[in-house]
Design an enzyme around this catalytic site. Structure first.
Site, PDB file in Angstrom:
ATOM      1  N   ARG A 532      63.130  58.281  28.483  1.00 25.37           N
ATOM      2  CA  ARG A 532      64.140  57.218  28.290  1.00 25.37           C
ATOM      3  C   ARG A 532      63.790  56.377  27.071  1.00 25.37           C
ATOM      4  NH1 ARG A 532      66.026  53.578  32.824  1.00 25.37           N
ATOM      5  NH2 ARG A 532      63.865  52.808  32.780  1.00 25.37           N
ATOM      6  N   SER A 593      53.012  58.275  30.210  1.00 23.32           N
ATOM      7  CA  SER A 593      52.499  58.403  31.594  1.00 23.32           C
ATOM      8  C   SER A 593      51.565  59.582  31.780  1.00 23.32           C
ATOM      9  CB  SER A 593      53.694  58.508  32.537  1.00 23.32           C
ATOM     10  OG  SER A 593      54.604  57.491  32.219  1.00 23.32           O
ATOM     11  N   ASP A 647      52.697  54.368  32.941  1.00 25.51           N
ATOM     12  CA  ASP A 647      53.887  53.952  33.712  1.00 25.51           C
ATOM     13  C   ASP A 647      53.510  53.094  34.907  1.00 25.51           C
ATOM     14  OD1 ASP A 647      54.545  57.200  35.327  1.00 25.51           O
ATOM     15  OD2 ASP A 647      52.698  56.072  34.987  1.00 25.51           O
TER      16      ASP A 647
HETATM   17  C1  0WK Z   1      60.471  55.635  36.444  1.00 27.55           C
HETATM   18  C2  0WK Z   1      59.587  54.913  35.421  1.00 27.55           C
HETATM   19  C3  0WK Z   1      58.764  55.916  34.667  1.00 27.55           C
HETATM   20  C4  0WK Z   1      57.969  56.758  35.625  1.00 27.55           C
HETATM   21  C5  0WK Z   1      58.915  57.398  36.605  1.00 27.55           C
HETATM   22  C6  0WK Z   1      58.157  58.171  37.621  1.00 27.55           C
HETATM   23  O1  0WK Z   1      60.392  54.205  34.523  1.00 27.55           O
HETATM   24  O2  0WK Z   1      57.904  55.268  33.782  1.00 27.55           O
HETATM   25  O3  0WK Z   1      57.221  57.708  34.948  1.00 27.55           O
HETATM   26  O4  0WK Z   1      59.679  56.413  37.285  1.00 27.55           O
HETATM   27  O5  0WK Z   1      59.056  58.756  38.489  1.00 27.55           O
HETATM   28  P1  0WK Z   1      59.650  60.212  38.300  1.00 27.55           P
HETATM   29  O6  0WK Z   1      60.733  60.115  37.314  1.00 27.55           O
HETATM   30  O7  0WK Z   1      58.520  61.063  37.870  1.00 27.55           O
HETATM   31  O8  0WK Z   1      60.123  60.564  39.644  1.00 27.55           O
HETATM   32  C1  BGC Z   2      49.637  60.980  35.146  1.00 28.97           C
HETATM   33  C2  BGC Z   2      49.618  59.477  35.211  1.00 28.97           C
HETATM   34  C3  BGC Z   2      50.978  58.958  35.590  1.00 28.97           C
HETATM   35  C4  BGC Z   2      51.449  59.619  36.850  1.00 28.97           C
HETATM   36  C5  BGC Z   2      52.793  59.164  37.286  1.00 28.97           C
HETATM   37  C6  BGC Z   2      50.190  61.529  36.428  1.00 28.97           C
HETATM   38  O1  BGC Z   2      50.315  62.895  36.317  1.00 28.97           O
HETATM   39  O2  BGC Z   2      48.322  61.463  34.966  1.00 28.97           O
HETATM   40  O3  BGC Z   2      49.247  58.960  33.975  1.00 28.97           O
HETATM   41  O4  BGC Z   2      50.848  57.579  35.795  1.00 28.97           O
HETATM   42  O5  BGC Z   2      51.483  61.008  36.687  1.00 28.97           O
HETATM   43  O6  BGC Z   2      53.744  59.459  36.368  1.00 28.97           O
END
Ligand code: 0WK
Ligand code: BGC
Length: 904
Positions: A532, A593, A647
């Site tokens: 994003r 992240s 993140d």
């Molecule tokens: C939304 C946050 C982002 C994070 C994500 C983790 O803005 O920084 O990495 O959530 O959730 P996912 O999209 O991996 O389910």
């Molecule tokens: C990464 C982290 C991150 C997490 C959640 C992990 O795989 O090593 O840096 O905070 O995922 O996105």
């Protein structure tokens, strides 16, 4: 249509007879009313609140599936019938079971047994079993026994059932309120050592299981005998008196319908007399209008009334009619016969010493017909109530269903059948019903129930064995909590950091937001489901944001670092164009992240990729520099990176902006990780003792040193091996969204191999990697989601799932997601307990800022995390605050502080 009988038209006599026949005839519109009242009473019976008072008790039977033809084995069945005990030896081949071998014997019951002691009754049954096994030379075999017990029971298991009340002139003492299975088992144990009562069922259930046509089982059964009852496969989620999902056969015990007065406008004075003379006046009103124990009596009382009004037997002394039972239902049924009926009527009435005229015989026949027709019509009203309930609860336009039927009245009398079937069609027009009379009572059905019981027990045992390693005990979780704490301490230690599996990376963020942040920022958010780009304006009146999500193709995430950062730059430039930012150079906060060694607020060296990323040439590099180089390659001069954060940190900051108690950041999404505010004097890897610093734990790697190996199951090992980073991110691979679906998929494959799922049929599609995404878990585990929807998901995977299969798939999903949530909570418990001890507090009050699709979208993940954390860290009051705008906002806040030149 109401079924009026024809009769001679002479004056007052005609009026009395007509009035009697009218009273015994229920018009269709009234039957519709009775149906609706039964539907309502059924609803009350299903509801936890009103169940106890309901006149239709809707008793769960713990039969969760109809036979699937694979039931196999040899079974002993005992059926308690009105005047005898039937013992059966049934061999099921598992070949669809259309023609099982059955050996049986019938033992007439001594007349005093039904009104004697319970002990005498069960001893008699045990003697029959012993005699039967002796006769068929099976005394030595270890035998499962299925018991057909046609009385209303409060069942709590297939093999545990408490008698609620006797009926049909049974009244053995010392049984009501007792577990009938136990009573029979103890009686049998007095005579035999090798017979186990493994299932008790109502005779309607036995009938339902016996009647199946062409392999399509019946889902409703109806017994109209001395008494009457019905059962059907209800949506278990609607049976509030139990915790179950899928389907559950419910014994309606509709015999008691009307005991609350809801049949008062149907009951005639003749019925009233029958009830008053019965062993339990006021009870089982519906049964007393339908059951063969009572129809003869209703006819008798009608004849008494007509005789009293001089409408019949004017030449006779009718005292004989005042004796209970002088006119049996069987006789009444013979009288209604088109051919022989009148003759039967005459011989019966003369047999009673009456001198019936021809019209008398005709009127008696009309009364018999009216009584039997009414019984059939009332059964139809009850049956159509069940049909309508099933149609609605299954959200069907039209229900097509087989109805198993047993009992003398249905089996023996065409008139009863015709009226039952025709009135049902009128009262439930949107249902296609096939009536299936049982050919040999409930014996085969009972054997199938016993087989299903054993199969379910065996299956349950095998499934528990497969899932046991995924079910963590409190001790397991406490141990994981302790191990996490140990790894945290090792990670914070200057000397020990290198060996710790939890890196505890300093972030150089020393404070959470204080609300004084100001300015307009660009923010990037890489590492979650989508990449994003955001523009964030922070001001005294709060924060305004604009953002755009971009997908990063796998070819890019697993290509070269140059291509990855070029792609990022293209997205930034696309965003700046769309936001008309022209050549504004906004300070940029970069949420990256992945595990990075932070060397400053705007300098972070990538330690390793995770979450399926593997872009080359990045590990060991400063990711901010990689971005700047990409900007140069794109001749983009407007990039001013002032902060790079993880993140978890972005999420903590984003939530901390609204809640100053937010000192922990948690992500449970594609990956998982946590950060928290640590006392500087505990951070051995950074100079300085004062104040605090946010530590990015990178707990995803917890256990990479093997400390979690005993938690890892074979399924986890298979999943790990198939990742691009085997042996890495072990904790993450037990918890996060990228892996849970794969763990479930491998468990399902193992269950198929063990013939416990999809009948062991190979499932080619299920062999495909990532074909069962974690979002399926979030859908399948939605509470109250009809298993039909689970079936639909499985059908998309070309898996023909039965209800049992769907329930098992749901159980596997629940087991995997619950373990993930519990492990996540064990990690958090270690963090909050450390913070509490850090601050020397008896009780810590803290907020966790959380984000990630798994935590946010899974129906019960967050709840399991919170419940488990409360149990593992009782001295910590933890609030979970879901981040609204993601960590991009947090990155902008970090950038804002950085720009203020304030030492964060
Ligand atoms: C939304 C946050 C982002 C994070 C994500 C983790 O803005 O920084 O990495 O959530 O959730 P996912 O999209 O991996 O389910
Ligand atoms: C990464 C982290 C991150 C997490 C959640 C992990 O795989 O090593 O840096 O905070 O995922 O996105």
């Amino acid at each position: 249509m109401n079924h009026q009988p024809s009769h001679p038209t002479d004056g007052p006599i005609c009026t009395s007879v007509q009035r009697a026949l009218l009273g015994l005839t229920i018009p269709l519109e009234t039957l519709q009313v009775v149906k609706n009242r039964m539907l309502q009473a059924m609803g009350e019976g299903l509801s936890r609140e009103t169940h106890a008072q309901a006149s239709i008790r809707m008793l769960p039977t713990y039969i969760c599936s109809t036979p699937n033809g694979t039931e196999k084995g040899e079974f002993l069945v005992v059926e308690l019938c009105k005047k005898h005990v039937r013992t059966l030896w049934v061999t099921l081949q598992g070949d669809g079971n259309h023609s099982p071998q059955v050996t049986q014997d019938i033992f007439d019951m001594p007349e005093d047994i039904p009104q004697g002691t319970g002990e005498a009754l069960f001893d008699f049954i045990a003697q029959c079993v012993q005699k039967f096994l002796t006769d068929i030379s099976r005394l030595e075999d270890h035998l499962p026994l299925g018991f057909v017990f046609p009385f209303s029971c409060k069942q709590t298991r297939l093999d545990k059932a408490e008698l609620i009340s006797w009926s049909k002139d049974f009244s053995c003492s010392g049984v009501e309120g007792k577990d009938v299975v136990q009573l029979l088992q103890s009686a049998i144990n007095k005579q035999l050592k090798n017979v186990d009562v493994v299932a008790l069922m109502n005779n309607t259930v036995g009938t339902m299981m016996t009647c199946s046509v062409e392999g399509k089982p019946c889902e409703i059964a109806l017994v109209v005998d001395q008494g009457t009852n019905s059962c059907f496969m209800a949506e278990a989620s609607l049976v509030e008196t139990i915790e179950a999902s899928g389907r559950m056969c419910v014994s309606t015990e509709w015999g008691c319908f009307g005991d609350d007065g809801s049949l008062n406008d149907v009951v005639t004075p003749y019925d009233q007399h029958v009830d008053e003379e019965s062993s339990k006046p006021g009870e089982r009103r519906f049964e007393k209008l339908v059951g063969t124990l009572y129809l003869g009596e209703i006819v008798r009382h009608t004849m008494i009334a007509l005789a009293t009004e001089k409408a019949v037997f004017v030449e006779s002394n009718i005292n004989v009619l005042k004796t209970k039972g002088v006119l049996s239902t069987q006789q009444a049924l013979e009288i209604i016969d088109e051919e022989e009926g009148m003759a039967k009527a005459r011989s019966l009435l003369e047999g009673l010493g009456l001198r019936p005229s021809e019209p008398d015989c005709c009127r008696v026949q009309q009364v018999c017909r009216a009584v039997v027709s009414r019984a059939a019509a009332l059964c139809a009203a009850g049956l159509s109530a069940i049909l309508t309930h099933m149609c609605r609860s299954r959200e069907l336009e039209c229900l097509t269903v087989n109805v198993g039927v047993d009992g003398d009245l249905y089996q023996g009398h065409a008139r009863f059948r015709e009226i039952l079937e025709s009135v049902t069609a009128l009262l439930a027009p949107d249902c296609k019903v096939t009536f299936v009379p049982t050919s040999d009572g409930t014996g085969r059905g009972a054997a199938i129930v016993t087989a299903v019981a054993l199969r379910l027990v065996a299956q349950r045992h095998e499934v528990d064995q497969v899932l046991a390693p995924l079910r963590l005990s409190r001790d397991d979780l406490k141990r994981v909590q302790g191990l996490m704490r140990r790894e945290m301490d090792l990670g914070l230690g200057q000397e020990t950091n290198a060996t710790a599996s939890v890196c505890m990376l300093p972030t150089y963020v020393r404070n959470t937001p204080d609300g004084g942040e100001q300015g307009k920022f660009l923010a990037l958010d890489l590492g979650g489901t989508n990449f994003r780009v955001l523009m964030v304006e922070v001001g005294a009146d709060g924060i305004r944001m604009a953002s755009e999500s971009y997908v990063i193709p796998t070819a890019v995430t697993q290509g070269t670092g140059e291509a990855l950062f070029n792609h990022i730059m293209e997205c930034i430039m696309d965003f700046q164009l769309k936001q008309d930012l022209g050549d504004q150079v906004l300070p940029l906060g970069f949420t990256f992240s992945f595990p990075c060694q932070q060397l400053g607020l705007d300098k972070a060296v990538l330690l390793t990729w995770t979450k399926g990323f593997s872009a080359s040439g990045c590990v060991g590099k400063d990711v901010v520099q990689l971005l700047r180089e990409a900007a140069q390659r794109k001749q983009h001069l407007g990039l001013k990176v002032v902060a790079v954060v993880n993140d978890t940190v972005g999420t903590m900051m984003s939530c901390g902006y609204d809640d100053p108690k937010c000192e922990i950041g948690l992500i449970v999404g594609t990956g998982t990780n946590a950060c928290y505010m640590e006392e500087m004097h505990n951070v051995g890897t950074v100079e300085g003792e004062q104040g605090r610093m946010c530590i990015n734990m990178e707990w995803g790697a917890f256990g990479d040193n093997g400390c979690l190996d005993d938690i890892f199951t074979d399924f986890d090992l298979v999943v790990d091996k198939k990742t691009i980073n085997p042996g890495k991110q072990r904790f993450e691979k037990l918890i996060s969204g990228m892996y849970l679906g794969e763990i479930v998929r491998h468990i399902l494959l193992a269950l198929v191999d063990k013939q416990l799922l999809f009948r062991g049929k190979p499932c080619p599609k299920l062999q495909t990697n990532d074909i069962f995404p974690t979002k399926f878990l979030s859908t399948i585990e939605i509470d109250g989601l009809g298993l039909r929807k689970v079936q639909a998901i499985l059908e998309d995977l070309e898996l023909q799932a039965s209800f049992e299969d769907s329930m098992l798939v749901r159980e596997v999903c629940q087991t995997v997601s619950k373990r993930a949530a519990q492990l996540c909570a064990a990690g958090l418990a270690a963090v909050v307990e450390k913070m509490r001890q850090n601050q020397g507090l008896d009780q810590l009050v803290v907020t966790v800022g959380v984000d990630g699709t798994l935590y946010k979208l899974h129906p019960c993940f967050s709840q399991h995390v919170q419940q488990t954390l409360k149990d593992l860290a009782p001295k910590c009051i933890v609030t979970f605050r879901q981040s609204e705008d993601g960590s991009g906002k947090g990155a902008a806040l970090v950038a804002a502080v950085a720009c203020r030149g304030v030492k964060l």
